[in-house]
Enzyme design. Sequence first.
Site, PDB file in Angstrom:
ATOM      1  CE  LYS A 175       2.607  -7.315   1.553  1.00 57.10           C
ATOM      2  NZ  LYS A 175       3.071  -6.915   2.860  1.00 57.10           N
ATOM      3  CB  CYS A 203       1.219  -2.054   1.448  1.00 55.48           C
ATOM      4  SG  CYS A 203       1.743  -2.592   3.095  1.00 55.48           S
TER       5      CYS A 203
END
Length: 476
Positions: free
Chosen positions: A232, A290
């Site tokens: 991720k 993010c």
Amino acid sequence: MSEKLIKILTEKGPIKKIGVIGMGYVGIPAAALFADAPCFDHVLGFQRASSSSGYKIDMLNKGESPLKGEEPGLEGLLQNVVKAGKFTCTSDFSRISELDAVTLAIQTPFEDPKSLLPDFTALIEGIQNVGKNLRKGMLVVLESTITPGTTVGMAREILEKESGLVAGEDFALAHAPERVMVGRLLQNIREHDRIVGGIDDVCTRRAAELYTPVLTKGKIIPMTATAAEVTKTAENTFRDLQIAAVNQLALYCEAMGINVYDVRAGIASLKGEGITRAILYPGAGVGGHCLTKDTYHLERGVTLGIEPLDYPENAESIYVLARRVNDFMPKHMFNLTVKALERVGKKPKGIKIAMLGWAFLNDSDDARNPPSETYRDMVLQAGCEINVQDPHVVHYPGIDIHANIDKVLTGADVVVIFTGHKQYFELTPEQIKQKMGKKQPVIIDGRNVVDPDKFINAGFVYKGIGRGDKNSHSLK
């Protein structure tokens, strides 16, 4: 492989009751999709009853989405699962004890990127709440983006300390990172492959059991918990790197007096077997929760690694350098503003700026870490007055955001476009110039929204990201 955990899970049977901690862009759609799956009986969404976000509880229990902007299908799905009695939102974390599985979708910002210190305060609180109410046979899944090593390290330690149970023997523990983009949350959860990494094979299989029912096109990709964490952080780091590459190219094109979009089209045209040229679009900066911090999670994971890093001596990480390039783009927007004002004999002090777009993502209300804030701070420091308009962002701490675009355009010396909301593409130079009321108004386009020629012909001083072919145009 723990025979003890296998026996406990076999006796417990299939997952039926699920909890989702964190009612935000990740937790809300995930909870709704779990609740919609026929194989699950009930889903509890956990939200703190705080002054800033406690309002979500009542909204969700009425089937209303607190997320603004365009989010296809979400509100209808929420209404359905609430009406069917399959979803409830609560602030009572003791109800975790009722569940078979619980996921945590809590933000993990960085306290200090330079020293690679994350702010895990909210995540730690969430893990502690789970640990205090953990029961044998439960599955705990971290969906938050975290530093590699967190699941088998900090998370495991807290859960075991709070519960007195042992991960991998008494309960299952895994990491299954979210992979969603605002504006297509439900679609992403259903169709993207799901990375699932348990602390052992038994935990991985139990976590796969949780996510398989909500997937349509997507499939489960099993791996270790740490590999899932790296996956991720790395995929976001790579996207940030791609954006930085085209942003740097845009700066080069400006310096050489050419159009970056011509160059981009040329690069993207090269196709064939074994050929990929994944070139993105330049812009006024990178925002969101993010991409602005996941590079630092990845970098920190290396410092916590089991082997010393073998890397060119004294060389800066290309990932961190990419972050610096993307963080620079709002400053470049400021520099373009100053240069445009110089062309009409003005300085920033006393100038009135109309900012179009506060959200970092077009057609959404997602205003987490927006590059627009950096620009605003810079122009205020330079003595400018700035008014912000955004059709989707209603509230932002310390900032007045207007819904009425005419209000911010009226009397402005400069219009700066920071977000590519579809409404802005419909604006005409005549419409904007009339509201501004200036003989030589300035427009700074950070998202390639306006047609430079139309605005230049209407008497605007134009500057755009990567538009070296237009940034030095003759004044009308």
